[in-house]
Scaffold this active site. Structure first.
Site, PDB file in Angstrom:
ATOM      1  N   SER A  49      23.660  -1.527  -0.235  1.00 66.08           N
ATOM      2  CA  SER A  49      22.809  -0.674  -1.066  1.00 66.08           C
ATOM      3  C   SER A  49      21.964  -1.590  -1.947  1.00 66.08           C
ATOM      4  O   SER A  49      22.104  -1.625  -3.157  1.00 66.08           O
ATOM      5  CB  SER A  49      23.662   0.267  -1.915  1.00 66.08           C
ATOM      6  OG  SER A  49      24.502  -0.457  -2.791  1.00 66.08           O
ATOM      7  N   HIS A 161      28.979   2.742   1.543  1.00 62.38           N
ATOM      8  CA  HIS A 161      30.110   1.869   1.892  1.00 62.38           C
ATOM      9  C   HIS A 161      31.237   2.591   2.633  1.00 62.38           C
ATOM     10  O   HIS A 161      32.277   2.008   2.897  1.00 62.38           O
ATOM     11  CB  HIS A 161      30.690   1.226   0.620  1.00 62.38           C
ATOM     12  CG  HIS A 161      29.716   0.341  -0.091  1.00 62.38           C
ATOM     13  ND1 HIS A 161      29.899  -0.088  -1.377  1.00 62.38           N
ATOM     14  CD2 HIS A 161      28.534  -0.198   0.321  1.00 62.38           C
ATOM     15  CE1 HIS A 161      28.871  -0.845  -1.743  1.00 62.38           C
ATOM     16  NE2 HIS A 161      28.036  -0.918  -0.726  1.00 62.38           N
ATOM     17  N   GLN A 169      28.982   5.981  -4.859  1.00 58.98           N
ATOM     18  CA  GLN A 169      29.395   4.868  -3.991  1.00 58.98           C
ATOM     19  C   GLN A 169      30.750   4.264  -4.364  1.00 58.98           C
ATOM     20  O   GLN A 169      31.533   3.879  -3.501  1.00 58.98           O
ATOM     21  CB  GLN A 169      28.306   3.791  -4.061  1.00 58.98           C
ATOM     22  CG  GLN A 169      28.554   2.549  -3.261  1.00 58.98           C
ATOM     23  CD  GLN A 169      27.401   1.567  -3.409  1.00 58.98           C
ATOM     24  OE1 GLN A 169      26.368   1.741  -2.783  1.00 58.98           O
ATOM     25  NE2 GLN A 169      27.560   0.549  -4.233  1.00 58.98           N
ATOM     26  N   GLU A 170      31.032   4.168  -5.669  1.00 59.46           N
ATOM     27  CA  GLU A 170      32.240   3.440  -6.078  1.00 59.46           C
ATOM     28  C   GLU A 170      32.989   4.174  -7.176  1.00 59.46           C
ATOM     29  O   GLU A 170      32.396   4.573  -8.182  1.00 59.46           O
ATOM     30  CB  GLU A 170      31.861   2.034  -6.579  1.00 59.46           C
ATOM     31  CG  GLU A 170      31.195   1.220  -5.494  1.00 59.46           C
ATOM     32  CD  GLU A 170      30.630  -0.106  -5.989  1.00 59.46           C
ATOM     33  OE1 GLU A 170      31.086  -0.605  -7.025  1.00 59.46           O
ATOM     34  OE2 GLU A 170      29.722  -0.616  -5.319  1.00 59.46           O
ATOM     35  N   GLU A 213      34.526  -2.205   0.817  1.00 61.30           N
ATOM     36  CA  GLU A 213      35.050  -3.042  -0.265  1.00 61.30           C
ATOM     37  C   GLU A 213      36.560  -2.906  -0.422  1.00 61.30           C
ATOM     38  O   GLU A 213      37.124  -3.239  -1.464  1.00 61.30           O
ATOM     39  CB  GLU A 213      34.328  -2.705  -1.566  1.00 61.30           C
ATOM     40  CG  GLU A 213      32.841  -2.996  -1.475  1.00 61.30           C
ATOM     41  CD  GLU A 213      32.084  -2.851  -2.778  1.00 61.30           C
ATOM     42  OE1 GLU A 213      32.689  -2.372  -3.764  1.00 61.30           O
ATOM     43  OE2 GLU A 213      30.904  -3.199  -2.806  1.00 61.30           O
ATOM     44  N   ASP A 249      30.115   3.646  -9.855  1.00 59.17           N
ATOM     45  CA  ASP A 249      28.785   3.152  -9.474  1.00 59.17           C
ATOM     46  C   ASP A 249      28.165   4.230  -8.609  1.00 59.17           C
ATOM     47  O   ASP A 249      28.553   4.421  -7.452  1.00 59.17           O
ATOM     48  CB  ASP A 249      28.875   1.830  -8.698  1.00 59.17           C
ATOM     49  CG  ASP A 249      27.482   1.338  -8.279  1.00 59.17           C
ATOM     50  OD1 ASP A 249      26.483   1.952  -8.720  1.00 59.17           O
ATOM     51  OD2 ASP A 249      27.403   0.343  -7.527  1.00 59.17           O
ATOM     52  N   GLU A 290      27.383   2.999 -13.497  1.00 60.61           N
ATOM     53  CA  GLU A 290      26.345   2.070 -13.016  1.00 60.61           C
ATOM     54  C   GLU A 290      25.307   2.838 -12.200  1.00 60.61           C
ATOM     55  O   GLU A 290      25.671   3.765 -11.459  1.00 60.61           O
ATOM     56  CB  GLU A 290      27.065   1.016 -12.159  1.00 60.61           C
ATOM     57  CG  GLU A 290      26.181  -0.033 -11.522  1.00 60.61           C
ATOM     58  CD  GLU A 290      27.036  -0.958 -10.629  1.00 60.61           C
ATOM     59  OE1 GLU A 290      28.243  -1.174 -10.924  1.00 60.61           O
ATOM     60  OE2 GLU A 290      26.502  -1.443  -9.625  1.00 60.61           O
ATOM     61  N   ASP A 316      22.190  -2.081 -12.215  1.00 60.02           N
ATOM     62  CA  ASP A 316      22.350  -2.979 -11.062  1.00 60.02           C
ATOM     63  C   ASP A 316      21.014  -3.039 -10.322  1.00 60.02           C
ATOM     64  O   ASP A 316      20.210  -3.941 -10.555  1.00 60.02           O
ATOM     65  CB  ASP A 316      23.494  -2.461 -10.180  1.00 60.02           C
ATOM     66  CG  ASP A 316      23.594  -3.172  -8.838  1.00 60.02           C
ATOM     67  OD1 ASP A 316      22.982  -4.232  -8.669  1.00 60.02           O
ATOM     68  OD2 ASP A 316      24.296  -2.661  -7.928  1.00 60.02           O
ATOM     69  N   LYS A 341      24.588 -10.163 -10.175  1.00 66.85           N
ATOM     70  CA  LYS A 341      24.847 -10.561  -8.784  1.00 66.85           C
ATOM     71  C   LYS A 341      23.978 -11.778  -8.490  1.00 66.85           C
ATOM     72  O   LYS A 341      22.738 -11.666  -8.495  1.00 66.85           O
ATOM     73  CB  LYS A 341      24.453  -9.423  -7.840  1.00 66.85           C
ATOM     74  CG  LYS A 341      25.350  -8.189  -7.876  1.00 66.85           C
ATOM     75  CD  LYS A 341      24.702  -7.059  -7.081  1.00 66.85           C
ATOM     76  CE  LYS A 341      25.663  -5.937  -6.767  1.00 66.85           C
ATOM     77  NZ  LYS A 341      24.938  -4.735  -6.243  1.00 66.85           N
ATOM     78  N   SER A 368      29.492  -9.477 -10.462  1.00 70.25           N
ATOM     79  CA  SER A 368      29.799  -8.644  -9.287  1.00 70.25           C
ATOM     80  C   SER A 368      29.675  -9.375  -7.957  1.00 70.25           C
ATOM     81  O   SER A 368      28.817 -10.238  -7.775  1.00 70.25           O
ATOM     82  CB  SER A 368      28.838  -7.447  -9.277  1.00 70.25           C
ATOM     83  OG  SER A 368      28.954  -6.708  -8.085  1.00 70.25           O
ATOM     84  N   HIS A 369      30.521  -8.989  -7.052  1.00 74.45           N
ATOM     85  CA  HIS A 369      30.446  -9.350  -5.628  1.00 74.45           C
ATOM     86  C   HIS A 369      29.365  -8.515  -4.952  1.00 74.45           C
ATOM     87  O   HIS A 369      28.683  -7.719  -5.603  1.00 74.45           O
ATOM     88  CB  HIS A 369      31.805  -9.064  -4.976  1.00 74.45           C
ATOM     89  CG  HIS A 369      32.104  -7.578  -4.905  1.00 74.45           C
ATOM     90  ND1 HIS A 369      33.030  -7.032  -4.048  1.00 74.45           N
ATOM     91  CD2 HIS A 369      31.577  -6.514  -5.589  1.00 74.45           C
ATOM     92  CE1 HIS A 369      33.064  -5.724  -4.191  1.00 74.45           C
ATOM     93  NE2 HIS A 369      32.208  -5.384  -5.121  1.00 74.45           N
ATOM     94  N   ARG A 370      29.222  -8.643  -3.621  1.00 76.14           N
ATOM     95  CA  ARG A 370      28.419  -7.734  -2.817  1.00 76.14           C
ATOM     96  C   ARG A 370      29.341  -7.014  -1.832  1.00 76.14           C
ATOM     97  O   ARG A 370      30.468  -7.447  -1.603  1.00 76.14           O
ATOM     98  CB  ARG A 370      27.337  -8.489  -2.016  1.00 76.14           C
ATOM     99  CG  ARG A 370      26.324  -9.238  -2.825  1.00 76.14           C
ATOM    100  CD  ARG A 370      25.655  -8.430  -3.913  1.00 76.14           C
ATOM    101  NE  ARG A 370      24.987  -7.217  -3.509  1.00 76.14           N
ATOM    102  CZ  ARG A 370      23.674  -7.008  -3.561  1.00 76.14           C
ATOM    103  NH1 ARG A 370      22.881  -7.974  -3.988  1.00 76.14           N
ATOM    104  NH2 ARG A 370      23.136  -5.842  -3.213  1.00 76.14           N
ATOM    105  N   SER A 371      28.838  -5.954  -1.224  1.00 72.14           N
ATOM    106  CA  SER A 371      29.693  -5.235  -0.273  1.00 72.14           C
ATOM    107  C   SER A 371      29.963  -6.074   0.978  1.00 72.14           C
ATOM    108  O   SER A 371      31.016  -5.955   1.602  1.00 72.14           O
ATOM    109  CB  SER A 371      29.094  -3.879   0.080  1.00 72.14           C
ATOM    110  OG  SER A 371      27.760  -4.019   0.499  1.00 72.14           O
ATOM    111  N   LYS A 392      33.611  -7.212 -11.119  1.00 73.92           N
ATOM    112  CA  LYS A 392      33.709  -6.128 -10.142  1.00 73.92           C
ATOM    113  C   LYS A 392      33.761  -6.773  -8.772  1.00 73.92           C
ATOM    114  O   LYS A 392      32.776  -7.368  -8.319  1.00 73.92           O
ATOM    115  CB  LYS A 392      32.473  -5.237 -10.308  1.00 73.92           C
ATOM    116  CG  LYS A 392      32.227  -4.286  -9.167  1.00 73.92           C
ATOM    117  CD  LYS A 392      31.090  -3.329  -9.485  1.00 73.92           C
ATOM    118  CE  LYS A 392      30.053  -3.376  -8.401  1.00 73.92           C
ATOM    119  NZ  LYS A 392      29.228  -2.167  -8.304  1.00 73.92           N
TER     120      LYS A 392
END
Ligand SMILES: C=C(OP(=O)(O)O)C(=O)O
Ligand SMILES: [Mg+2]
Length: 424
Positions: A49, A161, A169-170, A213, A249, A290, A316, A341, A368-371, A392
């Site tokens: 995303s 995701h 999404q999260e 994730e 998120d 988010e 984000d 990110k 943050s990480h990425r998916s 995250k």
């Protein structure tokens, strides 16, 4: 650089990039940097995303480059970037990042690719820490590197995701009332397991299949059903609503069609969506939201930040770790949290600039990480170096996610008595 004696231990002797695969089975870039005295290896994550304003990830088959004879991100590292950087001193992160930015010459790093540039920037940092024989978080953050972030763990996946109908999404749990990062992880995994049992009993065994994730991706359609399961899981695990809060998120650009938002089987305009969020905030122990609106909706973000004054509103896709977009947000009071990110902007130095600007303006920083991830855990060291409020990095399951949480467990152990768990 002349005031420090040339020292072969820190000189870049070789740089080599290769293609590896990420957690979704897609190709990505890994970079090795060799110095006289050390070695650094880093690999680049990738979003699903993604924000429209992110720095460009150079893909071999990218339409934008078709017929233009563009070489791959890997080739760009192994030729153009390597030729420029050989012989430089890895301790000069900011100078090297500046040179990479100039070498590319575009605002969004489309010439060399943000993935090529970031792979090098991160591997340089690791090679420097290794050559200096100090921990990476110490190299990046110095004496101020002693705060461990609160993990915000994505235990239930929706949106882009997962294959379910959840628009959001999260759905994250934030075990914040812990004495240490280690204790916080324990609270998180206990809740994750309790959630698994609840989902299985309500929706059947397939409900514990996981999304990108590592969070469960149950066949739930409506946001409040997912939130009820999270609240129950926290209770089942023996914790209270203040011990473990909830983070969302929305990644709302993904359910915005240019006019309205589609969520929970309803079509809403921005003011209806605003009311919807305020009702969720009244009902559930939600600490952060988010990307509640689409990525250009600065005004709507600002209104929600005003209305939900005790909630962390995180940008984000809105900010894309870019100081120009962040300063616009700060002027408008559009949010009070920055999602950071590294691959949205493409160098360590520019990511640190965004974090400094956020800190100076009272924003929370969430690294943050990425998916799409790799086993690289550099964001853990970055979160400690920046004294970030949260990290995250997905569910406490699946190795590309646990590599980050596990690195933070090691860092906390390494810091010993001087470590401090972030208070939100
Ligand atoms: C981690 C996220 O997802 P992606 O990497 O797909 O952008 C996010 O949106 O915050
Ligand atoms: Mg996001």
């Amino acid at each position: 650089m002349s005031y420090i004696r040339e020292d072969l231990r820190y000189k870049i002797e070789n740089i080599h990039a290769r293609e590896i695969i990420d957690s979704r089975g897609n190709p990505t870039v890994e970079v090795d940097v060799f110095t006289g005295n050390g070695f650094g290896r880093s690999s680049v994550p990738s979003g699903a995303s993604t924000g429209t304003n992110e720095a460009l990830e150079l893909r071999d088959k990218d339409e934008r480059y078709r017929g233009k004879g563009v070489i791959s991100a890997v080739d760009n590292v192994n030729n153009t970037i390597k030729n420029e950087l050989l012989g430089m001193d890895v301790r000069y992160q900011r100078q090297i990042d500046g040179l990479l930015i100039d070498l590319d010459g575009t605002d969004n790093k489309m010439n060399l690719g943000a993935n090529a540039i970031l792979g090098v920037s991160m591997a340089i940092a690791k090679a420097a820490a290794d050559s200096l024989n100090i921990p990476l978080y110490t190299h990046l953050g110095g004496t101020n590197s002693f705060n461990l972030p609160v993990p915000t763990m994505n235990v239930l996946n929706g949106g882009e995701h997962a294959g379910n109908k959840l628009a959001i999404q999260e759905f994250m749990i934030q075990p914040k009332e812990a004495g240490s990062f280690t204790e916080s992880m324990q609270m998180g995994v206990e809740t994750y397991h309790a959630l698994g049992k609840i989902l299985e009993s309500k929706y059947g065994p397939a409900a514990t299949n996981v999304g990108d994730e590592g969070g469960y991706a149950p066949p739930i359609d409506v946001t409040s059903d997912a939130l009820d399961c999270l609240v129950n899981a926290v209770e089942e695990a023996g914790y209270s609503e203040t011990d473990i809060t909830i983070g969302l998120d929305a990644a709302a650009s993904e359910f915005f069609d240019g006019n309205s938002y589609s969520i929970d089987g309803k079509v809403m305009d921005s003011s209806e969506l605003m009311d919807y969020y305020l009702e969720l905030l009244d009902t559930y122990p939600i600490l952060s939201i988010e990307d509640p609106f689409h990525e250009e909706a600065f005004e709507d973000f600002a209104e929600l930040t005003r209305e939900a004054w005790n909630t962390i509103i995180v940008g984000d896709d809105l900010f894309v770790t870019n100081v120009n977009r962040l300063s616009r947000g700060i002027e408008m009071d559009a949010a009070n949290g920055l999602l950071l990110k590294v691959n949205q902007i493409g160098t360590i130095s520019e990511s640190f600039d965004a974090a400094s600007m956020a800190n100076r303006n009272g924003y929370n920083v969430i690294v943050s990480h990425r998916s799409g991830e790799t086993e690289d855990s550099i964001i853990s060291d970055i979160s400690v170096a920046l004294g970030a409020d949260m990290i995250k990095t997905g569910a406490p399951a699946r190795s590309e996610r646990t590599s980050k949480y596990n690195q933070l467990l090691r860092i906390e152990e390494n810091l010993g008595d001087v470590s401090r768990f972030m208070q939100l």
